[in-house]
Enzyme design. Structure first.
Site: not given
Ligand code: BG6
Length: 483
Positions: A175, A382
């Site tokens: 991220e 995810e």
């Protein structure tokens, strides 16, 4: 369903949230080892020294460090074809600055990968999932300092050489776009102000806009480190495939008022597209120039940087997807929570117990948008539901709400594939219960496997496959369908 035969079905974890063993095997401290537990309404606190009277969730986490064999056997039972996990940088280079790697750290991951291979599970490894060595945060302010690029690349080169043949799929930074956000700057960039590092206790937030130039400079260093790693990965083993990892927080306009549309585009560009464009297309997008100017940002670049970015474009686009948010220029719009950042409330969506908006259609929309823009393989690394699961009287965990969440999202992936997007895999967050990154809680459970561990540090770490585990097993067995 239309999933390709070799689709990478599996689950995901991160070292700092599952391993524990925080000082075992000569591991060094990471920034995660310095933060306490919290909750939705009380932030996690950073403490510059370890206080034995305080509970730090990552120190034992869910004890994967000692139980990886049992866990990987369960992943195999579920039929995982892929296990996305991360290596803890500080297990390999405890302070981030050693000249030689820590053999015990390498040996631990050798065993983990061998165990995966034994069951035919393909590991996908994130090199840095929010756990930069503490020494690098304290001494250099994390990636603010250009010297940390070389330290990261040395680590990446070491593990890519050592695990050559055992690992073929790599993600550089988890991220990476979170470097722009409050707590994200701390977790992703290791961003620390000198005075904060010396404080006894503080909340590592509110960096946004306060230190935006420094955060963007640090992100630039991560982009360079990532590009150098991609290039090296291909040199070390042409079979290596490297992805970016973006938290895709898809934005919808709250209304069809043109100003809301522009606000949506602005947010989407800064939050989502900026990092993706740099890592996939290998250059800074032109739309960021104005934003940089307006925020007084001028990134210091070395003459070779532009070429490094171009030479280090990623092979696939990996992202996390949990929710969508609305953007608006209105100041009175109701707000919702989200993954590090919330947004305006969408009246058509339900939220999770932690206030994140659930939006399977948004996943199909996002996959299509990404495919149209980049035309490289996509992977959802995810996606999952954080909920307060309980063990029922029969000793099982009946998480029908998670099954329903996963079913809807997996159907949406199937629709996007039918729409034409090239999607290479899907890993559920999370393979087993682990420490929540945002709140530090155990009670915010995402796993397919329940772990008996609680927020007060109690529990015996027992593993109990949940109903969602058995449902997902059937989904994988039928390649995206279920009985
Ligand atoms: C992503 C992270 O932000 O979302 C994970 O990559 C994290 O580390 C996941 O656990 C869910 O967020 P949270 O805050 O609910 O744990």
């Amino acid at each position: 369903m239309v999933f390709p035969k070799n689709f990478l079905w599996g689950g995901a974890t991160a070292a700092n949230q599952c391993e524990g063993g925080y000082l075992e095997g000569k591991k060094g401290l990471t920034i995660q080892d310095m933060i306490t537990g919290g909750s939705l309404h009380s932030p996690r606190l950073f403490r510059g020294t370890i206080d034995k009277t305080v509970f730090y969730p990552s120190h034992e986490a869910v004890d994967f460090y000692h139980r990886y064999r049992e866990d990987i056997a369960l992943f195999a039972e579920a039929g995982f074809r892929c296990y996305r996990m991360s290596i803890s940088w500080a297990r390999i280079f405890p302070t981030g600055e050693e000249n030689e790697p820590n053999e015990e750290g390498l040996a631990f991951y050798d065993q983990v990968f061998d165990e995966c291979r034994r069951y035919g599970i393909e590991p996908m490894v994130t090199l840095n999932h929010f756990d930069i060595p503490w020494n690098l945060a304290k001494k250099y302010g994390g990636f603010q300092d250009r010297r940390v690029i070389d330290l990261f690349v040395r680590y990446a080169e070491c593990v890519m050489k050592h695990f050559r043949g055992k690992v073929r799929y790599w993600l550089t930074f988890n991220e990476i776009n979170f470097g722009l956000l409050n707590m994200g700057a701390y977790k992703s960039l290791g961003y620390l102000e000198k005075e904060d590092a010396e404080k006894q206790e503080f909340v590592p937030k509110d960096a946004l806009h306060k230190n935006l130039p420094a955060q963007l400079q640090a992100m630039h260093h991560q982009f360079i480190a990532s590009a150098m790693t991609v290039h090296l990965a291909h040199e070390i083993d042409p079979a290596n495939q490297v992805g970016c990892m973006i938290s895709h927080i898809t934005q919808y306009p709250l209304t069809c008022e043109p100003k809301d549309m522009l606000e949506t585009q602005r947010k989407d560009r800064i939050l989502n597209k900026f990092s993706g464009d740099v890592m996939v297309l290998g250059e800074y997008p032109s739309y960021m120039k104005r934003w940089f100017a307006e925020h007084g940002i001028s990134i210091r670049q070395e003459p070779e940087d532009a070429a490094v970015l171009k030479k280090g474009c990623v092979d696939f686009y990996a992202f996390s997807y949990y929710m969508t948010n609305c953007a608006t220029v209105r100041t009175d719009a109701a707000q919702v929570e989200g993954n590090l950042m919330g947004g305006a409330k969408n009246p058509y969506l339900q939220t999770s117990e932690w206030g994140w908006q659930i939006d399977p259609d948004g996943l199909r929309y996002t996959l299509n948008e990404l495919w149209d823009r980049y035309h490289i393989p996509l992977m959802i690394v995810e996606n999952g539901l954080g909920a307060e699961d309980k063990i029922a009287a029969d000793g099982k965990v009946h998480d029908s709400y998670r099954i329903s969440y996963l079913q809807k999202h997996i159907r949406a992936v199937g629709e996007a594939i039918a729409d034409g997007a090239a999607v290479m895999g899907y890993t559920v967050w999370s393979a087993l219960d682990l420490v929540s990154s945002g709140t530090g809680e155990m009670k915010k459970r995402y796993g397919l496997i329940y772990v008996d561990r609680h927020d007060d540090g109690s529990g015996d770490f027992r593993r109990i496959p949940k109903d969602s585990f058995y449902w997902y097993k059937s989904c994988i067995k039928n390649n995206g369908d279920w009985e």
